[in-house]
Design an enzyme around this catalytic site. Structure first.
Site, PDB file in Angstrom:
ATOM      1  N   GLY A   1       1.316   9.602  -3.665  1.00 42.55           N
ATOM      2  CA  GLY A   1      -0.215   9.659  -3.740  1.00 42.55           C
ATOM      3  C   GLY A   1      -0.896  10.759  -2.711  1.00 42.55           C
TER       4      GLY A   1
ATOM      5  N   LEU B 120       9.640  12.504   1.107  1.00 46.03           N
ATOM      6  CA  LEU B 120       8.657  12.106  -0.185  1.00 46.03           C
ATOM      7  C   LEU B 120       7.391  11.377   0.351  1.00 46.03           C
ATOM      8  CD1 LEU B 120       8.822  11.421  -3.376  1.00 46.03           C
ATOM      9  CD2 LEU B 120       9.598   9.325  -2.540  1.00 46.03           C
TER      10      LEU B 120
ATOM     11  N   TYR C 170      -7.777  -7.176  -2.266  1.00 45.07           N
ATOM     12  CA  TYR C 170      -7.112  -5.803  -1.526  1.00 45.07           C
ATOM     13  C   TYR C 170      -6.239  -6.186  -0.253  1.00 45.07           C
ATOM     14  CZ  TYR C 170      -6.726  -1.560   1.187  1.00 45.07           C
ATOM     15  OH  TYR C 170      -6.448  -0.226   1.939  1.00 45.07           O
TER      16      TYR C 170
ATOM     17  N   GLY D 137      -7.006  12.723   0.011  1.00 42.44           N
ATOM     18  CA  GLY D 137      -7.014  11.763   1.205  1.00 42.44           C
ATOM     19  C   GLY D 137      -5.914  11.785   2.209  1.00 42.44           C
TER      20      GLY D 137
ATOM     21  N   SER E  14      -2.914  -1.437   6.165  1.00 38.11           N
ATOM     22  CA  SER E  14      -4.039  -1.249   6.377  1.00 38.11           C
ATOM     23  C   SER E  14      -4.239  -2.262   7.487  1.00 38.11           C
ATOM     24  CB  SER E  14      -4.908  -1.776   5.267  1.00 38.11           C
ATOM     25  OG  SER E  14      -6.290  -1.992   5.781  1.00 38.11           O
TER      26      SER E  14
HETATM   27  N1  LIG Z   1      -9.479   4.905   2.780  1.00 39.15           N
HETATM   28  C1  LIG Z   1      -9.407   3.892   3.793  1.00 39.15           C
HETATM   29  O1  LIG Z   1     -10.484   3.544   4.320  1.00 39.15           O
HETATM   30  C2  LIG Z   1      -7.946   3.162   3.978  1.00 39.15           C
HETATM   31  C3  LIG Z   1      -8.050   2.451   5.070  1.00 39.15           C
HETATM   32  C4  LIG Z   1      -6.988   1.585   5.260  1.00 39.15           C
HETATM   33  C5  LIG Z   1      -5.560   2.004   4.457  1.00 39.15           C
HETATM   34  N2  LIG Z   1      -5.790   2.910   3.474  1.00 39.15           N
HETATM   35  C6  LIG Z   1      -4.780   3.193   2.497  1.00 39.15           C
HETATM   36  O2  LIG Z   1      -4.368   4.534   2.686  1.00 39.15           O
HETATM   37  C7  LIG Z   1      -3.452   5.002   1.444  1.00 39.15           C
HETATM   38  C8  LIG Z   1      -4.338   6.175   1.000  1.00 39.15           C
HETATM   39  O3  LIG Z   1      -5.756   5.989   0.765  1.00 39.15           O
HETATM   40  P1  LIG Z   1      -6.905   7.182   0.834  1.00 39.15           P
HETATM   41  O4  LIG Z   1      -7.823   6.426   1.416  1.00 39.15           O
HETATM   42  O5  LIG Z   1      -6.237   8.208   1.361  1.00 39.15           O
HETATM   43  O6  LIG Z   1      -7.253   7.052  -0.782  1.00 39.15           O
HETATM   44  P2  LIG Z   1      -7.458   8.384  -1.949  1.00 39.15           P
HETATM   45  O7  LIG Z   1      -8.100   9.200  -1.445  1.00 39.15           O
HETATM   46  O8  LIG Z   1      -8.113   7.370  -3.111  1.00 39.15           O
HETATM   47  O9  LIG Z   1      -5.633   8.492  -2.287  1.00 39.15           O
HETATM   48  C9  LIG Z   1      -5.223   7.426  -2.981  1.00 39.15           C
HETATM   49  C10 LIG Z   1      -3.804   8.340  -3.770  1.00 39.15           C
HETATM   50  O10 LIG Z   1      -3.157   7.206  -4.216  1.00 39.15           O
HETATM   51  C11 LIG Z   1      -2.826   7.745  -5.643  1.00 39.15           C
HETATM   52  N3  LIG Z   1      -2.676   6.680  -6.639  1.00 39.15           N
HETATM   53  C12 LIG Z   1      -3.499   5.748  -6.777  1.00 39.15           C
HETATM   54  N4  LIG Z   1      -3.175   4.763  -7.613  1.00 39.15           N
HETATM   55  C13 LIG Z   1      -1.999   5.410  -8.060  1.00 39.15           C
HETATM   56  C14 LIG Z   1      -1.051   5.039  -9.200  1.00 39.15           C
HETATM   57  N5  LIG Z   1      -1.323   3.707  -9.908  1.00 39.15           N
HETATM   58  N6  LIG Z   1       0.191   5.574  -9.247  1.00 39.15           N
HETATM   59  C15 LIG Z   1       0.335   6.785  -8.394  1.00 39.15           C
HETATM   60  N7  LIG Z   1      -0.668   7.103  -7.616  1.00 39.15           N
HETATM   61  C16 LIG Z   1      -1.667   6.678  -7.488  1.00 39.15           C
HETATM   62  C17 LIG Z   1      -4.078   8.640  -6.034  1.00 39.15           C
HETATM   63  O11 LIG Z   1      -3.880   9.642  -6.906  1.00 39.15           O
HETATM   64  P3  LIG Z   1      -4.848   9.847  -8.160  1.00 39.15           P
HETATM   65  O12 LIG Z   1      -6.105  10.065  -7.696  1.00 39.15           O
HETATM   66  O13 LIG Z   1      -4.118  10.813  -8.899  1.00 39.15           O
HETATM   67  O14 LIG Z   1      -4.832   8.523  -8.850  1.00 39.15           O
HETATM   68  C18 LIG Z   1      -4.154   9.377  -4.601  1.00 39.15           C
HETATM   69  O15 LIG Z   1      -3.471  10.582  -4.454  1.00 39.15           O
HETATM   70  C19 LIG Z   1      -3.797   3.677   0.431  1.00 39.15           C
HETATM   71  O16 LIG Z   1      -2.683   2.886   0.241  1.00 39.15           O
HETATM   72  C20 LIG Z   1      -4.993   2.906   1.221  1.00 39.15           C
HETATM   73  O17 LIG Z   1      -4.658   1.549   0.708  1.00 39.15           O
HETATM   74  C21 LIG Z   1      -7.023   3.514   3.314  1.00 39.15           C
END
Ligand SMILES: NC(=O)c1ccc[n+]([C@@H]2O[C@H](COP(=O)([O-])OP(=O)(O)OC[C@H]3O[C@@H](n4cnc5c(N)ncnc54)[C@H](OP(=O)(O)O)[C@@H]3O)[C@@H](O)[C@H]2O)c1
Length: 272
Positions: A10, A7, A118, A14, A105
């Site tokens: 999100g 599973l 955050y 990304g 993170s």
């Molecule tokens: N990008 C970075 O620099 C980074 C660094 C460290 C850690 N992370 C972590 O990695 C993870 C993924 O991030 P990403 O960079 O891939 O971001 P992303 O491209 O914005 O993807 C985030 C995903 O989470 C979903 N999501 C957000 N709010 C939600 C909610 N309330 N209920 C259900 N789904 C939800 C979004 O779906 P929708 O678009 O449909 O809302 C999207 O599919 C996150 O936990 C983030 O904190 C990211």
């Protein structure tokens, strides 16, 4: 061995999308991806892993952020994980197998300027997983927190867009200036110089998912590791605090030059 269900939450963009795509493409056809919690109970148990990836970002001066927005962030980043674990844990315990994989993170181990809420949500994630991991082990269930540094995704685009449009009138002039003129340009430069692609992070997440003895923590970005190491080098917290402060406000030219060099090295590596 038949296909095993994983599973991933999100996965519309990304890292989640990259992880789901990699699992679905698996040449040995070992995995079947379940994309929503609603589909969980439909076709038997979750044999392999639950990947909690859904998350939101938030940057800016605290005075300019509403309590409602902070609660929404915690509801996704922390309580989303709690809901998922409550859902999958009883079955994993019954079968004495499973793996809970959580996208945390580096900010779950170390606070960063203007990322107060955050970072707090990811600290909550880390504390939850660290506690749960002990009980999970009793039932032969593995727990891993994956800790990326900057990753170039929608997440980054959304937080910068919000930051550009942010009403900074609730904070003082100096804080607004630090945020706009120091933090934002720095932060963008960090993403451009050492940011990973979601595919790179997914690659490492797959290694963690398929590992026989997965670690409790896995940092994905080697270039970021010297920063997180500072915390472990000094339990008083002075060393990382001093280093972050000086890097941002005193030796910014050296820091900028280092980022430019890393950016060039990354481009050379990319071309190769
Ligand atoms: N990008 C970075 O620099 C980074 C660094 C460290 C850690 N992370 C972590 O990695 C993870 C993924 O991030 P990403 O960079 O891939 O971001 P992303 O491209 O914005 O993807 C985030 C995903 O989470 C979903 N999501 C957000 N709010 C939600 C909610 N309330 N209920 C259900 N789904 C939800 C979004 O779906 P929708 O678009 O449909 O809302 C999207 O599919 C996150 O936990 C983030 O904190 C990211």
């Amino acid at each position: 061995m038949g296909t095993r269900r994983v599973l991933v939450t999100g996965c519309s963009s990304g890292i989640g999308l990259a992880v789901a795509a990699r699992l679905a493409k698996d040449e040995l056809k070992r995995f079947k991806v379940v994309a929503t919690m609603r589909d969980l109970g439909k076709r038997g148990p979750l044999e392999k892993a639950a990947v909690n990836n859904a998350g939101l970002g938030m940057i800016g001066p605290l005075e300019c952020q509403s309590i409602d927005a902070m609660k929404e962030l915690f509801d996704t980043n922390f309580f989303g994980l709690v809901r998922l674990v409550k859902e999958v844990f009883p079955d994993m315990k019954r079968r004495q197998s499973g793996h809970i994989v959580v996208l945390s993170s580096v900010m779950g181990t170390q606070g960063i300027l203007f990322n107060d809420v955050y970072s707090a949500s990811k600290f909550a994630v880390e504390g939850f997983c660290e506690s749960l991991a002990v009980q999970a082990l009793t039932f032969n269930i593995k727990t891993t927190v994956v800790e990326p540094g900057p990753v170039v995704t929608e997440f980054e685009r959304k937080v910068y867009e919000d930051a550009e449009n942010m009403d900074l009138s609730a904070t003082d002039k100096e804080t607004a200036k630090i945020f706009r003129e120091i933090y934002l340009p720095y932060s963008k430069k960090i993403f451009a110089s050492i940011g990973q692609t979601p595919e790179e992070v997914a690659e490492q997440a797959i290694k963690v998912i398929t590992a026989k003895e997965p670690p409790l923590r896995h940092q994905t970005n080697r270039l970021y590791m010297p920063m997180t190491a500072l915390k472990h080098a000094d339990p008083t917290g002075r060393l990382p605090l001093d280093a972050f402060y000086k890097m941002t406000f005193k030796y910014d030219k050296v820091f900028n030059a280092t980022l430019t060099m890393l950016h060039l090295l990354q481009r050379i590596r990319g071309k190769k």
